[in-house]
Motif scaffolding. Structure first.
Motif: not given
Length: 426
Positions: A194-207
């Protein structure tokens, strides 16, 4: 034809509100919020940045108490982290949570510094440096200095603070997802996924640029699939204490009502039956129940906040002595495989920690030591043998063969049982 249009409209409305189930459940959220606020007055040890983060992300506030707790974080926790950094200890997870907690209060992170060898650097600089050390350790050992949960948390803190995450740092996490490196003992760690999902989703949305955008999307898809596949018939994802973070990750990834409804209901049911009496557990489910994730700190404004949360005085609880006792068998399995079995009569309702203390007091050769953590005390040494993170070992606890999902201070002795304490590698 009209009915089809109406149905299509309803589906569109539902899909536009990720994980929205049964409205806001305001009364339940308020109750949890108050329980978390009360814990500030009773908790032992250092202030918990996760608790502050949840209070700040909530819809309801007691700004005076939150401000006072923030001051404790900036003094007590800050000094503890300073000591760890000065001793060259890797505390990337604690640094990350401290960062998220400060950011949730809209605190200027550039004013927060730590000093090593007379050189003063900002909190974010130290976090980036520790992430680089973790990355280098993965390069030659396939594992971080700490663990992938803390590594992901560090990435999330950097990302939500608006800092670019090094491509090599993010790629290590993507590869860890690809190669299923989130095992803890014999099972996958849902918290880490779950924490990996949060980190990678943030990375994706940051562009932010990553080495391979397709690999990032594939990793996120795999994380979501794993979380959904780990949902049990009762709605919990993993267990009741990993569901909060799992739902946060699903919310962040834009999951829809059908994918979250059962887990939301499982958390509500658990909250109503007082399953979540540990402040750390509440701090993870409260944002999820309010349709939020830790990624919300990225856009936190701290403007026009509700300040109506008041703690009503509560009558003192009179605890009646429980005369009944039950026999608890305690088996200790050392790293060599050698086992020793002990017996102790413990009062019904006592904690496992209390039962172990009674056993230690019998002077039958059983000894243990404990250390503090954000989840409460945990066993660090049993019968003179350590289980240290640096050695990739921990004490695995089970009751009648079933792994405990609660800590030694939260698990209650309600019947005669066999507790196994096993020195386990991961």
């Amino acid at each position: 034809m009209l009915s089809l249009v109406i149905i299509a409209g309803l589906l569109a409305f539902a899909s536009g509100k990720p994980c929205d189930t049964e409205g806001s459940n305001r009364e339940l959220s308020l109750s949890l919020n108050k329980n978390l606020l009360r814990s500030l007055e009773t908790q032992e040890g250092l202030p918990n940045p996760s608790v502050h983060l949840a209070l700040r992300l909530s819809d309801y506030h007691n700004l005076a108490k939150e401000s006072a707790y923030l001051n404790r974080l900036k003094s007590e926790l800050h000094n503890d982290i300073q000591s760890s950094i000065s001793n060259s200890q890797s505390v990337v997870g604690l640094l990350a949570l401290y960062t998220l907690a400060l950011k949730s209060s809209c605190y200027d992170l550039n004013t927060v510094t730590f000093t090593v060898s007379e050189k003063s650097e900002t909190l974010l600089t130290h976090l980036k440096e520790q992430m680089e050390d973790e990355k280098e350790h993965i390069a030659f050992s396939q594992r971080p200095l700490t663990n992938y949960y803390q590594y992901s948390l560090g990435m999330l803190a950097l990302c939500t603070s608006g800092l670019r995450v090094n491509n090599h740092v993010s790629n290590k996490l993507i590869k860890a997802v690809e190669h299923d490196h989130f095992n803890h003992a014999d099972s996958e760690s849902i918290d880490t996924i779950a924490m990996a999902g949060l980190a990678l989703q943030c990375l994706k949305e940051s562009g932010s640029h990553v080495q391979n955008a397709a690999e990032l999307n594939t990793a996120l898809g795999k994380i979501k699939q794993k979380l959904l596949a780990s949902r049990g018939t009762d709605g919990h994802i993993g267990n009741e204490f990993s569901t909060g973070l799992a739902v946060q990750a699903l919310i962040a990834m834009g999951s829809h009502v059908a994918e979250c409804a059962a887990s939301m209901e499982a958390m509500r049911t658990g909250a109503r039956s007082n399953t979540y009496n540990n402040p750390m557990a509440i701090s993870q489910i409260l944002p999820a129940l309010q349709q939020k994730s830790y990624m919300a700190v990225k856009s936190k404004q701290c403007l026009n906040e509700d300040d109506t949360l008041v703690l009503e005085p509560i009558d003192p609880v009179v605890v009646l002595a429980r005369e009944s006792k039950v026999t608890v068998m305690v088996e200790v399995v050392a790293s060599s495989g050698a086992a020793a079995i002990y017996s102790v009569d413990a009062p019904l309702g006592s904690s496992l920690l209390d039962a172990l203390a009674l056993l230690k007091g019998k002077h039958v050769g059983f000894t243990f030591e404990k250390e503090s953590s954000l989840w409460g005390p945990f066993l660090s040494m049993v019968n003179g043998e350590q289980a240290r993170q640096s050695d990739r070992r921990y004490w695995h606890l089970s009751s009648d063969g079933t792994a405990l999902s609660q800590g030694v201070n939260d698990f209650r002795i309600e019947s005669a049982q066999k507790i196994t304490i096993k020195n386990t590698s991961y």
